[in-house]
Design a protein around this motif. Sequence first.
Motif, PDB file in Angstrom:
ATOM      1  N   GLN A 379       2.111  -5.026   3.323  1.00 47.43           N
ATOM      2  CA  GLN A 379       1.366  -3.778   3.209  1.00 47.43           C
ATOM      3  C   GLN A 379       2.027  -2.898   2.151  1.00 47.43           C
ATOM      4  N   GLY A 380       1.547  -1.692   2.011  1.00 50.11           N
ATOM      5  CA  GLY A 380       2.111  -0.813   0.992  1.00 50.11           C
ATOM      6  C   GLY A 380       1.670  -1.246  -0.398  1.00 50.11           C
ATOM      7  N   THR A 381       2.613  -1.250  -1.349  1.00 52.03           N
ATOM      8  CA  THR A 381       2.300  -1.585  -2.742  1.00 52.03           C
ATOM      9  C   THR A 381       2.804  -2.980  -3.089  1.00 52.03           C
ATOM     10  N   ALA A 412      -6.426   0.987  -1.573  1.00 45.90           N
ATOM     11  CA  ALA A 412      -6.529   2.446  -1.653  1.00 45.90           C
ATOM     12  C   ALA A 412      -6.488   2.907  -3.097  1.00 45.90           C
ATOM     13  N   THR A 458      -1.962  -0.699  -4.240  1.00 48.15           N
ATOM     14  CA  THR A 458      -1.535  -0.041  -3.008  1.00 48.15           C
ATOM     15  C   THR A 458      -2.612  -0.215  -1.944  1.00 48.15           C
ATOM     16  N   ARG A 460      -4.669   0.087   1.767  1.00 49.29           N
ATOM     17  CA  ARG A 460      -5.010   1.084   2.765  1.00 49.29           C
ATOM     18  C   ARG A 460      -4.108   0.890   3.987  1.00 49.29           C
ATOM     19  N   ALA A 461      -3.888   1.928   4.730  1.00 50.57           N
ATOM     20  CA  ALA A 461      -2.981   1.865   5.880  1.00 50.57           C
ATOM     21  C   ALA A 461      -3.390   0.747   6.835  1.00 50.57           C
ATOM     22  N   GLY A 462      -2.413  -0.089   7.208  1.00 54.85           N
ATOM     23  CA  GLY A 462      -2.639  -1.153   8.170  1.00 54.85           C
ATOM     24  C   GLY A 462      -3.269  -2.400   7.606  1.00 54.85           C
ATOM     25  N   ASN A 463      -3.495  -2.457   6.293  1.00 56.37           N
ATOM     26  CA  ASN A 463      -4.149  -3.607   5.675  1.00 56.37           C
ATOM     27  C   ASN A 463      -3.311  -4.187   4.553  1.00 56.37           C
ATOM     28  N   SER A 464      -3.677  -5.394   4.140  1.00 61.69           N
ATOM     29  CA  SER A 464      -3.160  -6.024   2.928  1.00 61.69           C
ATOM     30  C   SER A 464      -4.293  -6.041   1.901  1.00 61.69           C
TER      31      SER A 464
END
Length: 475
Positions: A379-381, A412, A458, A460-464
């Motif tokens: 997750q994240g970047t 995102a 980057t 979205r929260a909770g996703n890849s």
Amino acid sequence: MRATLQCTSLLGAAIVLLAGVVVATPASAANPIITSVYTADPAPLVVGNTLYVYAGRDEAASGQQNFLMREWRVLSSTDAATWTDHGAKANIGTFRWAGADAWASEVEPRNGKYYWYTSVNGNGAGWMDIGVAVGDSPLGPFTDAKGGPLISDSTPNSSGLNIDPTVFTDDDGQAYLYWGSYWGARAVKLKPNMIELDGPVVTPQGLQDFWEAPFMFKRNGLYYMIYAANDTNGCVTSSSYACQRYATATNPMGPWTHRGVVLGQVSSTTNHAGVAQFNGQWYMVYHNANAPGGGNFRRSVAVDLLHFNADGTMQRVTQTTTGPPPNPGTPPTGNIAPSATASTSHVSSWESLAAINDGGTPSSSADRSNLVYGNWPEQGTQWIEYTWPSARSINRTSVYWFDDDQGIDLPASCRAQYWTGSAYADVPGQSSCGTAANTFNSVTFPTVSTTRLRLSITARAGNSTGVLEWQAFAA
């Protein structure tokens, strides 16, 4: 040619030389590019699929502490790595009004002809002039185009030493001549016949620490001037040597804005260089003292890659002993992603990085009919990256996102980055990086020349995140 090393020529003014007959022999890729003779003061010219370099020949004996130069030679390559020496195509005898010192020169095409501007001693030691020869092909034969000097000490506002001519023809057909030494840069317009001045000689402004050896070219509407400097303020540690500084301008007559050093100190005291774009890649030609038996008066031409940053500034050239890799092809066009090597921060074990540049056209973001790339469970970047064996000029990238509704979702945000030669940086001036489904999302930007392009993504929260196809387009 470094004026501080100037000395009395060993030739009398009455000597007339004939160009030698030399069998053109290819040399294998390496720096210096030719070692059968010593060559110096190179100036590049691209004609069709051939890169030419015009250079003087150093003939000083081992241990001799002065220049002995009587001829100008032509070198050529069709891949910028393997070179052919075509021998002497002009010499002091080409100009019957001259007596010695075949110093720095440059060739400029115009009206189907090739004009060879030379530094030559017309009136005895210390009295340098600029002559012009003309030929019907890049290899000549060349003859005196004027019957006398184009620039001499009698030219109003001439330089303290009239050497090192560089000629540039703009898109509107106007030609400009720059030259000079002893800190005396000079500029003037040329008439369409290329052998007469068109207006007064001016002193260009903004060429910080100019010493000699100007070379002018244009890229993306911006004018560039490289030149030799010998200051100890970030250039060299001893003023007996020189670096190559550069400046840019929005007008070919300036004023110029100093930008920095593009070529550091070389192994010879003199530093004379030129720039050319060939088969989509930029190159710098220069000389050093690295050939066997070489020295300050026995120099040899070298060629290395030149890279630009996205903002148009030039990266400092890395001097090599191997020279550039072969570049035999035509400049790449269209989507050049399939020719790149892909890498990533993470790829799911059941998915494939090969998906991003396999040339597919997805039907939707959920399309699994071809390979797909995803970085679950990260997750994240995260990032994906392309690497090419030599620099590519790129001005657009386009990405088709993968969305499986099972942990991989549309991102995102994203941004394009490029390798500056030492680090990654965001591509300046890039448009918004879209995150829409079921379409290619394009990012445009001013042309960047780089060997590595990266897409930073980057989640979205909770996703890849995932990608079905990532395209990169040659400028």
